[in-house]
Design a protein around this motif. Structure first.
Motif, PDB file in Angstrom:
ATOM      1  N   TYR A 215      -8.036  35.037 -25.765  1.00  0.00           N
ATOM      2  CA  TYR A 215      -6.691  35.278 -25.422  1.00  0.00           C
ATOM      3  C   TYR A 215      -6.626  36.233 -24.249  1.00  0.00           C
ATOM      4  O   TYR A 215      -7.071  37.430 -24.403  1.00  0.00           O
TER       5      TYR A 215
ATOM      6  N   PRO B 127      -3.662  37.855 -22.393  1.00  0.00           N
ATOM      7  CA  PRO B 127      -2.076  37.880 -22.185  1.00  0.00           C
ATOM      8  C   PRO B 127      -1.627  38.009 -20.932  1.00  0.00           C
ATOM      9  O   PRO B 127      -2.403  38.354 -19.774  1.00  0.00           O
ATOM     10  N   ASP B 128      -0.293  37.784 -20.744  1.00  0.00           N
ATOM     11  CA  ASP B 128       0.163  37.774 -19.334  1.00  0.00           C
ATOM     12  C   ASP B 128       0.486  38.993 -18.746  1.00  0.00           C
ATOM     13  O   ASP B 128       0.444  39.145 -17.636  1.00  0.00           O
TER      14      ASP B 128
END
Length: 278
Positions: free
Chosen positions: A3, A5-6
């Protein structure tokens, strides 16, 4: 899935693009369509490709991944293509390039180390530490995994590893160790040792993993035999001073894993960003 994240992508972009690109603005080329084609200048193991694509996409540039992280790329082989305006491309291409260059170098060094180690010990793992550049955990770990590594410790909260710096605060660590196992019944207890004799005492006390710090290869091989004679299930690792040049020597000692920070530090890979008008 790893993952990303933005918020991380936006932070990377913001380091280089504060408000606007003065050069693009002064030339009046903001909306001219363009194409960026990315490829390594030398053979390597790619990494950071997906993060680079996220960076392009965040700026409104359509990215197409041709070779994913973990792939072995030949010099000149296209791995990423991005289409967008000159303004959007120039806003982020250097950041995307930096990510791919540093990441691919880590992956390439990791793969070289693993390749040499498994030739003599097919079951060996190369486990990367948390000794990366501060703030670089996400990219460093992701790149090492692309090169075939396993994570050693993600941080202080995911595993138990007792160093000498911990033991100096205990009156009798050999009595503390069994209590640790009772307190954390679902966790393996790893203990670092500087000497074979000390390490064997930890095996007798119930340690699940013995991390040998800077043992010589012959010394390590003997320790592996002695420790497994006491407990056939104990895991044994080597840390300190292991790199691609000597990984096979230590792997041949029969350890379960090599603990290393070596892949994190070195020259970045050279990734070419060929930008053209379309």
């Amino acid at each position: 899935m790893f993952y990303v994240p933005d918020s991380f992508i936006e932070k990377l972009i913001g380091e280089d693009l504060q408000f606007m690109d003065l050069t693009v603005d002064a030339m009046g080329i903001e909306d001219v369509p363009g194409l960026t084609e990315c490829f390594p200048k030398q053979d390597c193991v790619l990494a950071g490709v997906e993060v680079a694509a996220q960076i392009f996409e965040k700026a409104g540039v359509k990215a197409e991944i041709l070779l994913a992280s973990g792939a072995r790329a030949a010099a000149g082989q296209l791995c990423l293509r991005a289409r967008g305006t000159a303004g959007a491309i120039h806003a982020v291409y250097k950041t995307a390039q930096n990510v791919m260059e540093y990441s691919s170098a880590i992956a390439t060094r990791t793969a070289a180390m693993l390749e040499r180690a498994v030739k003599v010990n097919p079951n060996i793992h190369i486990c990367v530490t948390r000794k990366h550049f501060p703030g670089g955990k996400l990219l460093s770990l992701k790149a090492a995994l692309a090169g075939g590594a396993s994570p050693h410790r993600l941080g202080l909260s995911d595993s138990v590893l007792v160093f000498d710096q911990h033991r100096v605060f205990a009156d009798d660590f050999l009595k503390v160790l069994p209590r640790m196992k009772d307190r954390l019944p679902e966790k393996l207890i790893a203990v670092e040792t500087d000497t074979p004799e000390e390490g064997l005492s930890f095996v007798r006390a119930g340690a699940d993993i013995i991390q040998c710090e800077r043992f010589a290869a012959a010394q390590l091989a003997q320790f592996v035999k002695d420790a497994r004679a006491l407990n056939g299930r104990v895991k044994i690792t080597i840390a300190g001073g292991v790199n691609a040049d000597n990984a096979a020597e230590f792997a041949a000692a029969g350890v379960d894993a090599i603990i290393t920070s070596w892949p994190y530090f070195g020259k970045p890979q050279d990734i070419k960003m060929h930008i053209s008008r379309v």
